[in-house]
Scaffold this active site. Structure first.
Site, PDB file in Angstrom:
ATOM      1  N   LEU A  90       0.832  -1.248  -0.183  1.00  0.00           N
ATOM      2  CA  LEU A  90       0.009   0.039  -0.034  1.00  0.00           C
ATOM      3  C   LEU A  90       0.999   1.328  -0.079  1.00  0.00           C
ATOM      4  CD1 LEU A  90      -2.514  -1.005   2.781  1.00  0.00           C
ATOM      5  CD2 LEU A  90      -2.869  -1.366   0.206  1.00  0.00           C
TER       6      LEU A  90
ATOM      7  N   LYS B 172      15.990  -6.324   3.878  1.00  0.00           N
ATOM      8  CA  LYS B 172      16.368  -5.409   4.849  1.00  0.00           C
ATOM      9  C   LYS B 172      17.670  -5.648   5.333  1.00  0.00           C
ATOM     10  CE  LYS B 172      11.791  -4.219   6.461  1.00  0.00           C
ATOM     11  NZ  LYS B 172      10.722  -4.290   7.685  1.00  0.00           N
TER      12      LYS B 172
ATOM     13  N   ASP C 274      11.357   1.535  11.222  1.00  0.00           N
ATOM     14  CA  ASP C 274      10.167   0.455  11.800  1.00  0.00           C
ATOM     15  C   ASP C 274       9.685   0.638  13.301  1.00  0.00           C
ATOM     16  OD1 ASP C 274       9.500  -0.781   9.327  1.00  0.00           O
ATOM     17  OD2 ASP C 274      11.046  -2.236   9.417  1.00  0.00           O
TER      18      ASP C 274
ATOM     19  N   GLY D  36       7.999 -12.989  19.924  1.00  0.00           N
ATOM     20  CA  GLY D  36       8.668 -12.995  18.643  1.00  0.00           C
ATOM     21  C   GLY D  36      10.343 -12.658  18.678  1.00  0.00           C
ATOM     22  N   ALA D  37      11.119 -13.108  17.903  1.00  0.00           N
ATOM     23  CA  ALA D  37      12.512 -12.723  18.305  1.00  0.00           C
ATOM     24  C   ALA D  37      13.041 -12.355  16.754  1.00  0.00           C
ATOM     25  CB  ALA D  37      13.216 -13.836  18.855  1.00  0.00           C
TER      26      ALA D  37
ATOM     27  N   ALA E   3      11.251  -7.741  13.144  1.00  0.00           N
ATOM     28  CA  ALA E   3      10.508  -6.736  13.832  1.00  0.00           C
ATOM     29  C   ALA E   3      10.954  -6.659  15.190  1.00  0.00           C
ATOM     30  CB  ALA E   3       8.965  -7.162  13.490  1.00  0.00           C
TER      31      ALA E   3
ATOM     32  N   ARG F 176       9.532 -19.226  21.023  1.00  0.00           N
ATOM     33  CA  ARG F 176       9.370 -20.709  20.898  1.00  0.00           C
ATOM     34  C   ARG F 176      10.793 -21.003  20.946  1.00  0.00           C
ATOM     35  NH1 ARG F 176      10.361 -23.994  16.909  1.00  0.00           N
ATOM     36  NH2 ARG F 176      10.183 -22.499  15.434  1.00  0.00           N
TER      37      ARG F 176
ATOM     38  N   GLU G 254      16.548 -19.502  22.936  1.00  0.00           N
ATOM     39  CA  GLU G 254      18.005 -19.197  22.597  1.00  0.00           C
ATOM     40  C   GLU G 254      18.224 -17.828  21.604  1.00  0.00           C
ATOM     41  OE1 GLU G 254      18.018 -23.302  23.993  1.00  0.00           O
ATOM     42  OE2 GLU G 254      16.947 -22.362  22.161  1.00  0.00           O
TER      43      GLU G 254
ATOM     44  N   GLY H 102      -1.789  -2.774  13.664  1.00  0.00           N
ATOM     45  CA  GLY H 102      -0.391  -2.409  13.140  1.00  0.00           C
ATOM     46  C   GLY H 102      -0.630  -1.309  12.021  1.00  0.00           C
TER      47      GLY H 102
END
Length: 280
Positions: free
Chosen positions: A16, A66, A102, A127-128, A131, A154, A157, A244
């Site tokens: 978009l 990125k 971001d 999350g890791a 983002a 999850r 480490e 978001g």
């Protein structure tokens, strides 16, 4: 001749960004055009060098480039270097400089939404990936940084690796998703940075939040759908919900400002994005 701006990635047909930026250029009377530029992985370096030879004025970078783009730039901003990813490139007198908007876009959007500060808050980041890293590092560098962070993943480490690489001081712990669910009532802010719950898998949620406290801030960087399963469940628990769209719009507005020196109409940008997302 119109100045060229764009988005590079693979794929980019769904983006978009062209709608948002071209409307801003038109409203501000800037003779420029923004286009989605799809680049095949095996021709990435060659195509980027072509764009630089064309003196492209600035461009955004999305998945999967990125990280790779950093090797093709003249300079990378220190925060973007720490995050390890660039999503905005600016042509500064022929030198291409990379930034990451971001994290700043997300933090600005969240603070606008909650109308205050995250100081003294316990923040859980789900999350890791890229983002998560951008948001975690930007929040940790903020003058009113949260009092504690939990990076929930999850693979614990991978979460610990994010903490170990952090170039700022922060009280941060790596925990599993199961551990996060057990202590979900201790978090003031929960941020989902994963793609779990994104269209078409709208019946999925990254963690169970049945035991959150009312008025917990629950944020999901996904904007399709506008209300993920996570946010629907949060609303039922009387949480403050944040999707978001704001991150997408504000990271774009920050990029636009870096390219032109002009702050675009963020409300108009948001209206364009919401209109497109709600079209049947």
């Amino acid at each position: 001749m119109k100045q060229l701006y764009g988005l590079i990635g693979y794929p980019v047909g769904h983006s978009l960004s062209p709608l948002m930026h071209n409307d801003a250029f038109e409203n501000l009377g800037i003779d420029a055009h923004y286009e989605a530029i799809q680049i095949e992985p095996d021709s990435f370096k060659v195509e980027v060098e072509k764009l630089k030879k064309q003196q492209i004025k600035g461009f955004n970078v999305t998945i999967p480039y990125k990280v790779d783009i950093m090797d093709l730039l003249d300079e990378v901003d220190p925060l973007a270097r720490a995050i390890g990813a660039v999503n905005t490139v600016v042509n500064q007198n022929g030198r291409y400089v990379g930034y990451n908007t971001d994290g700043d876009g997300y933090v600005a959007s969240l603070l606008q939404h909650v109308g205050g500060t995250l100081k003294d808050k316990a923040v859980a980041i789900i999350g890791a990936g890229g983002a998560a890293k951008a948001i975690f590092y930007t929040l940790a560098s903020h003058k009113d940084s949260p009092s504690s962070f939990y990076i929930c993943n999850r693979t614990v480490e991978k979460a610990q690796s994010l903490i170990d690489q952090l170039p700022f001081q922060a009280n941060a712990s790596a925990i599993t998703l199961d551990e996060a669910e057990k202590k979900v009532d201790t978090f003031d802010v929960i941020i989902n940075t994963t793609s779990v719950g994104m269209h078409p898998h709208v019946e999925d949620a990254p963690i169970d939040i049945q035991h959150i406290r009312p008025e917990t801030i629950v944020s999901d960087i996904i904007y399709n759908p506008l209300e993920t399963k996570l946010l629907k469940e949060a609303k039922q628990k009387q949480a403050y919900c944040h999707n978001g769209v704001g991150m997408f719009v504000l990271q774009g507005a920050l990029a636009f400002e870096k390219w032109t020196g002009i702050v675009p109409d963020q409300k108009k940008m948001e209206q364009i994005v919401l209109k497109k997302l709600t079209e049947k």
